[in-house]
Each structure stands twice: as structure tokens, then as C-alpha cells.
Write an enzyme that holds these catalytic residues in place. Sequence first.
Site, PDB file in Angstrom:
ATOM      1  N   SER A  76     -37.624 -27.631  10.180  1.00  0.00           N
ATOM      2  CA  SER A  76     -37.764 -28.272   8.870  1.00  0.00           C
ATOM      3  C   SER A  76     -39.007 -29.164   8.841  1.00  0.00           C
ATOM      4  O   SER A  76     -39.536 -29.560   9.886  1.00  0.00           O
ATOM      5  CB  SER A  76     -36.523 -29.111   8.563  1.00  0.00           C
ATOM      6  OG  SER A  76     -35.362 -28.355   8.780  1.00  0.00           O
TER       7      SER A  76
HETATM    8  C1  SAM Z   1     -33.480 -25.001   8.657  1.00  0.00           C
HETATM    9  S1  SAM Z   1     -32.817 -24.350  10.136  1.00  0.00           S
HETATM   10  C2  SAM Z   1     -32.393 -25.800  11.061  1.00  0.00           C
HETATM   11  C3  SAM Z   1     -33.543 -26.628  11.563  1.00  0.00           C
HETATM   12  C4  SAM Z   1     -33.181 -27.421  12.776  1.00  0.00           C
HETATM   13  N1  SAM Z   1     -32.333 -28.547  12.492  1.00  0.00           N
HETATM   14  C5  SAM Z   1     -34.374 -27.826  13.606  1.00  0.00           C
HETATM   15  O1  SAM Z   1     -34.459 -28.968  14.033  1.00  0.00           O
HETATM   16  O2  SAM Z   1     -35.203 -26.976  13.883  1.00  0.00           O
HETATM   17  C6  SAM Z   1     -31.187 -23.817   9.644  1.00  0.00           C
HETATM   18  C7  SAM Z   1     -30.390 -23.188  10.770  1.00  0.00           C
HETATM   19  O3  SAM Z   1     -29.027 -23.084  10.354  1.00  0.00           O
HETATM   20  C8  SAM Z   1     -28.489 -21.951  10.988  1.00  0.00           C
HETATM   21  N2  SAM Z   1     -27.227 -21.568  10.339  1.00  0.00           N
HETATM   22  C9  SAM Z   1     -27.040 -20.799   9.219  1.00  0.00           C
HETATM   23  N3  SAM Z   1     -25.720 -20.659   8.970  1.00  0.00           N
HETATM   24  C10 SAM Z   1     -25.057 -21.351   9.942  1.00  0.00           C
HETATM   25  C11 SAM Z   1     -23.692 -21.569  10.231  1.00  0.00           C
HETATM   26  N4  SAM Z   1     -22.719 -21.037   9.477  1.00  0.00           N
HETATM   27  N5  SAM Z   1     -23.387 -22.335  11.301  1.00  0.00           N
HETATM   28  C12 SAM Z   1     -24.360 -22.873  12.094  1.00  0.00           C
HETATM   29  N6  SAM Z   1     -25.672 -22.668  11.882  1.00  0.00           N
HETATM   30  C13 SAM Z   1     -26.019 -21.933  10.817  1.00  0.00           C
HETATM   31  C14 SAM Z   1     -29.604 -20.918  10.881  1.00  0.00           C
HETATM   32  O4  SAM Z   1     -29.413 -19.864  11.799  1.00  0.00           O
HETATM   33  C15 SAM Z   1     -30.829 -21.795  11.155  1.00  0.00           C
HETATM   34  O5  SAM Z   1     -31.166 -21.752  12.517  1.00  0.00           O
END
Ligand code: SAM
Length: 377
Positions: A76
Site C-alpha cells: 500500500s
Molecule cells: C493491499 S494488500 C495488503 C498490503 C500489506 N498490508 C502490506 O503491507 O504489504 C491486500 C492483501 O489482502 C489479501 N487478502 C485478500 N483477501 C483476503 C482474505 N480473505 N484474508 C486474508 N488476506 C486476504 C490479498 O491477498 C493481499 O495480499
Amino acid sequence: MLTADWEAPLEAAPRRLFLPEVMWPSVEGERVVVSRADDPEEWQRWAETDVPIVTQWDDGDHTGPERGTLASSSSSMPSLVFDMFTELSVVDGAKVLEIGTGTGWCAALLSARLGADNVVSIEVDTTVAESARRALAAAGWNPEVVTGDGLLGWPERAPYDRVLVTAAVQQVPRAWIEQTRPGGVIVLPWGTGYGRQNAVVRLVVGDDGTASGHFSHPTWFMHIRSQRSARVRQSDYIPGDTWPDDTRRSDTGVPAAEVLDESGGTAFGFVAGLLVPECVYTYGRSPQGTLAMWLYGLADRSWAAVFFDEENPSGSRVYQGGPRSLWDEVEVAHRWWAEQGRPGHEEFGLTVTADGRQEVWLGEPGALVPQAVPAIW
Ligand SMILES: C[S@@+](CC[C@H](N)C(=O)[O-])C[C@H]1O[C@@H](n2cnc3c(N)ncnc32)[C@H](O)[C@@H]1O
């Protein structure tokens, strides 16, 4: 904004340690591909730039340097990460659950701030979780990274003082509230799925199983996998090359800048997502340069197309078909929003009731935003 308490964690856990060899920084909506092997200086420059960086496409089904269809994991935008940390208002010793580990960078910053023993992070994608674990260990942090569905939370380590969600939801799961102690805080991006925009909300958990609080700024977070916006095909709504026989034509004076995301994020799309339920929209420019908006009903085959006249906004052309007149509903929602004084995101709030209902309010809890265009309008 980076506040003083996050300066030391940032120094201890720089973003570059969590970025992959090949990545897609986002610049003005476009994504460029950057490879560390091909151009280490360019890679380093992007790693230090305040932009979101896509790190995975199409849930890992897409490989290679071309961009895929759907960005499914990212690092992000740093300024947004620190804004969300500020909303989270962590205090020393707080136990934090993060949903959406992604690269592991947020989990590293939280570990540097609170101690890795106080941090649990959940990632749904096995490959993404594995590389986050590797990056965290290489950087010297070992918070617990769980591979699983973050919508279930992680009851094994509950209750938490804070929950940070870094993927957008349309429905806040009860598990997050039940696993947070009363008085604890949940920060998450929330949206209706109508458009791409969502907004950060800060929920404080009550003694009675509710959670409530104000929205702050708009965001364009990717969604939790099982809560993505519906994807539709125009040909399912308008099969031929000409307008269907039942097409209704009219004009509108609603300006594009107020109803489209590209306006820089008015809260109108947010309101329309509530007042015009079961509907998604897209927009773009035709080869001739006309700005067009398309609306599609999800419960039936209603559709609407608006071709904006940017020189003469009262003369934009509208075409609608199907049982609902989706553009008319958007116009009513727009009138409602204008009558309220065009409120911004920070004037809205969300309450999740003990039985899981979501109530969006304007100004104060109880002053509910209508959840559909009232029939009498
Ligand atoms: C915007 S990224 C997160 C960025 C992260 N916090 C970082 O520091 O890089 C969103 C993440 O949420 C994950 N995601 C999507 N659905 C999810 C779920 N049901 N449970 C856990 N993670 C999930 C995606 O695979 C993705 O890696």
C-alpha cells in the site's frame, strides 16, 4: 502522515526489504513495470516513492512482466499506511491482528513498534504469505503469519486491542468484532462495490457487541477476495451493436466531476452505492474522446449509459433500458447528497449492530442514510 512514534519503526523496517524483484508501481492510474535486475536504480527510486506498488496479479495465475487483469496483492501507499496507523492509535503493548499480510511490510512496522509477539497477520494467498514470512525473517522480524481467510479472524490469539484491515470489505464480519476487546479499535477500508472507491472507517468496539465510528478519507484499496465487486459484461445487457428497442432516452445536467471517481474522490459514489443498491458502474473515454459512464443492475438486466457533454453539462445524453431506470436512481441519490450540502466522507459513519447489520449514518449514529431510493421520490 508519518508521526514521530512511527519514525523509528520505519527506520528499522524500510519498505524496500519487502518489495519483490519485479513490481508494478502505480502512477496516475497507470502501472509501470520495474525489474531490479534490469534497472536497480529505478527499482530503488520507486521503492522510496509514495505510491502503491502492485506485487501480484490475478491471484497469482498471471506471471511475467506484463501487467495482468486484476491487481490482487500490493504494498500500500506509504502515506496511507501511516494514516491508517494513526487511526489505529496503537499504544505500547497493544496486541494487533492484521488482515491482509501482502508483502509483510505493515506487519514488520507493527512488530518494530510493538514487538513481534504482539502481532498476528493473516494472508489468504499461500505464495504471498510464504514470501512475506521469508521477507520478515530476513529483515529480522518474526510475527505470526497465518495462511487463511482473514474474514474468520484468528480466535487462537484473541482478544485483540487493535485490528488493522488492509483490503476492503463490503460486509464487516462479526468475527473481527467478537475477537476485539471492548474499547478496542478496528480500522478498515469499507465500500459498497458500486464503484472502485472505498473509505477508511475507524470502528470502536462497544460492550454490547456493536462497533461504530466515523469514516475518514477515500481510498481505492483492493478488496478481500470473497467480497470483490461483481464483474459484468456489457454484452449480457446490450447484446447487439444498436440500442435495444426498449431504450429510453433523456438528458441530464449532473456534472461528470461529481459522479465519477476520477474527480478526486467526492463522497457521492459512496452515497450512490447505498441509495442505488445492486448496481455497479464503470467509466471511460470513447475513441472520440467522449467521457461515458455505464451502470449495470446486478439483480436484473437493467442498464444505463451517460455520455457527458463537458462543454455544456446540462446537455449530457442518457440511454436506459431494463426494468429499473438506473440513471434516474443515481439522479435522485445525487439530489439527496446535494440537499445534505454535499458532505464528504468524514461526515459519514458506520455502525455494525450486534446482529451484524450495517448502518451508515450522516453526522451522528441513528441519522441513517437511506439504503435505497425511497419509492415516493
Ligand atoms: C493491499 S494488500 C495488503 C498490503 C500489506 N498490508 C502490506 O503491507 O504489504 C491486500 C492483501 O489482502 C489479501 N487478502 C485478500 N483477501 C483476503 C482474505 N480473505 N484474508 C486474508 N488476506 C486476504 C490479498 O491477498 C493481499 O495480499
